[in-house]
Design a protein around this motif. Structure first.
Motif, short mmCIF file in Angstrom:
data_model
loop_
_atom_site.label_atom_id
_atom_site.label_comp_id
_atom_site.label_asym_id
_atom_site.label_seq_id
_atom_site.Cartn_x
_atom_site.Cartn_y
_atom_site.Cartn_z
N ILE A 1 51.77 -9.81 -5.09
CA ILE A 1 51.12 -10.92 -5.11
C ILE A 1 51.59 -11.62 -4.44
O ILE A 1 52.63 -12.28 -4.64
N PRO A 2 50.37 -12.67 -3.90
CA PRO A 2 50.11 -13.76 -3.31
C PRO A 2 50.41 -14.41 -3.93
O PRO A 2 50.07 -14.49 -5.26
N ASP A 3 52.00 -15.53 -4.25
CA ASP A 3 51.65 -16.51 -5.00
C ASP A 3 50.52 -17.03 -4.98
O ASP A 3 50.52 -17.71 -3.54
N PHE A 4 50.38 -18.41 -5.33
CA PHE A 4 49.38 -19.76 -5.62
C PHE A 4 50.03 -20.51 -6.54
O PHE A 4 50.06 -20.30 -7.77
N PRO A 5 49.71 -22.31 -6.04
CA PRO A 5 50.11 -22.66 -7.14
C PRO A 5 49.64 -22.72 -8.61
O PRO A 5 48.80 -22.90 -8.86
N GLY A 6 50.60 -23.22 -8.98
CA GLY A 6 50.36 -22.75 -10.58
C GLY A 6 50.45 -21.19 -11.41
O GLY A 6 50.18 -21.58 -12.86
N SER A 7 50.50 -20.83 -10.63
CA SER A 7 50.43 -19.30 -11.64
C SER A 7 51.83 -19.12 -12.09
O SER A 7 52.55 -19.87 -11.90
N SER A 8 51.75 -18.35 -12.59
CA SER A 8 53.28 -18.00 -14.22
C SER A 8 52.74 -16.87 -13.88
O SER A 8 51.75 -15.74 -13.88
N TYR A 9 54.46 -15.52 -14.44
CA TYR A 9 54.32 -14.30 -14.02
C TYR A 9 55.13 -14.41 -15.44
O TYR A 9 56.39 -15.06 -15.88
N LEU A 10 55.07 -12.99 -15.71
CA LEU A 10 55.65 -12.27 -16.88
C LEU A 10 55.76 -10.87 -16.66
O LEU A 10 55.13 -10.46 -16.07
N ARG A 11 57.22 -10.62 -17.09
CA ARG A 11 58.02 -9.02 -17.31
C ARG A 11 57.77 -8.48 -18.44
O ARG A 11 57.80 -8.98 -19.67
N LEU A 12 56.58 -6.86 -18.36
CA LEU A 12 57.04 -6.38 -19.34
C LEU A 12 58.14 -4.70 -19.37
O LEU A 12 58.08 -4.22 -18.49
N ARG A 13 58.76 -4.80 -20.40
CA ARG A 13 59.05 -3.64 -20.49
C ARG A 13 58.87 -2.84 -21.30
O ARG A 13 58.65 -3.04 -22.73
N GLY A 14 59.46 -1.45 -21.70
CA GLY A 14 59.01 0.04 -22.38
C GLY A 14 57.26 0.22 -22.39
O GLY A 14 56.88 0.51 -23.75
N LEU A 15 56.99 -0.18 -21.11
CA LEU A 15 55.90 0.65 -20.85
C LEU A 15 56.14 2.41 -21.35
O LEU A 15 57.03 3.22 -20.44
N PRO A 16 55.26 2.62 -21.52
CA PRO A 16 54.71 4.87 -21.04
C PRO A 16 55.00 4.92 -19.58
O PRO A 16 54.70 4.18 -18.78
N SER B 1 59.66 3.37 -14.30
CA SER B 1 60.75 2.50 -14.82
C SER B 1 60.27 2.25 -16.21
O SER B 1 61.01 2.23 -16.63
N GLY B 2 59.00 2.10 -16.37
CA GLY B 2 57.93 1.51 -17.66
C GLY B 2 58.27 -0.12 -18.19
O GLY B 2 58.44 -0.85 -18.89
N GLU B 3 58.46 -0.61 -16.38
CA GLU B 3 58.52 -2.09 -16.83
C GLU B 3 57.09 -3.02 -15.27
O GLU B 3 57.17 -1.29 -14.88
N ALA B 4 57.30 -3.44 -16.01
CA ALA B 4 55.59 -4.22 -15.15
C ALA B 4 55.17 -5.94 -14.73
O ALA B 4 56.20 -6.22 -15.89
#
Length: 288
Positions: free
Chosen positions: A107-122, A156-159
């Motif tokens: 994912i190319p980073d761009f100014p102001g962007s933010s990130y989340l990590r998900l756990r427990g996905l099927p 792994s069930g993460e994203a």
């Protein structure tokens, strides 16, 4: 393609396109707004195939807003099209963002962007499933990285998910933490561009037991299974058992293992077994 930015331009993301649709079909769909094929970028998945998404550049923001008002949920072919607001940065990041050969994307980073990590996905979850989970926050498949187990390369069930701003990411976390994808509730945590980049470049978890928490090494898992077995707790789950929360399984396993180390508890039925019930209900061939 990559868009050339110009002052005042507006952007939309279309989702649900027929996989056979090209820029001509999208241009015809938005013809009354003066959209030409060069104003359209089609999304591709990590295998280089159409993702069913497209990004469109408009002369100005009011034109984009009016197109969204008139065309959202209208049809191309037999498919109704969902339309979301977008930005220059998100459109270019999405349309530059596919790789060939099925490898994990970046994912190319761009100014102001933010990130989340998900756990427990099927384990069967895809980038499209995650994008749909965050559809109210303008997320496309190109903003999603799926986690993989070390060595095996299995899910792994993460994203990791990129958002246009810290504010949108905070709203997404508040609105989606502990919500469901399929039969699994999803935990959502803050993350960073650095963590997302690491996830895209190599497998993210080393797991001795598929689905077990990475904090529990395989050797410790085996010790716990042996100890818990003394109290009749299943060392695994029968084939065909519906997908369960492996974090709960490992935590309960640890509790049983601790109990087994107390000689006074061996063969004792006085201590509470409630913690295992949600597992065993879904594992009818197992018994405590």
């Amino acid at each position: 393609m990559a868009f050339q930015d110009f002052p005042g331009a507006g952007y939309l993301r279309l989702r649900g396109l027929p996989f056979s649709a090209g820029t001509r079909e999208v241009s015809e769909f938005l013809a009354e707004f003066g959209i030409m094929e060069e104003n359209i970028a089609l999304g591709m998945n990590t295998q280089g195939r159409p993702s069913g998404e497209a990004w469109v550049q408009f002369l100005d923001v009011p034109s984009a807003e009016e197109a969204k008002r008139q065309k959202d949920r209208q049809r191309i072919g037999g498919r109704y099209i969902e339309i979301f607001g977008s930005t220059f940065e998100a459109a270019n990041a999405a349309t530059r963002n596919t790789t060939s050969g099925g490898g994990n994307m970046t994912i190319p980073d761009f100014p102001g962007s933010s990130y989340l990590r998900l756990r427990g996905l099927p384990y069967s979850a895809t980038q499209a499933d995650v994008a749909e989970f965050f559809q109210d926050y303008g997320v496309s498949t190109a903003q999603v990285i799926m986690g993989q187990e070390g060595a095996t390369g299995r899910a792994s069930g993460e994203a990791w998910v990129q958002f246009a701003s810290e504010e949108i990411a905070a709203q997404a976390r508040a609105g989606k933490d502990r919500q469901m994808i399929g039969t699994r509730y999803i935990e959502v945590f803050p993350s960073t561009a650095h963590e997302a980049a690491k996830a895209s470049s190599r497998p993210t978890q080393e797991r001795g037991v598929r689905g077990a928490p990475s904090a529990m090494p395989a050797q410790q898992m085996q010790v716990n299974q042996a100890l818990a077995g003394a109290l009749g707790f299943p060392a695994g789950l029968p084939a065909g058992t519906p997908e369960i929360d492996w974090n709960l399984y490992a935590a309960t396993l640890s509790w049983y293992a601790a109990a087994a180390q107390n000689a006074a508890c061996l063969g004792c039925k006085s201590w509470d077994r409630t913690a295992a019930c949600s597992i065993l209900i879904r594992a009818p061939n197992a018994s405590v």
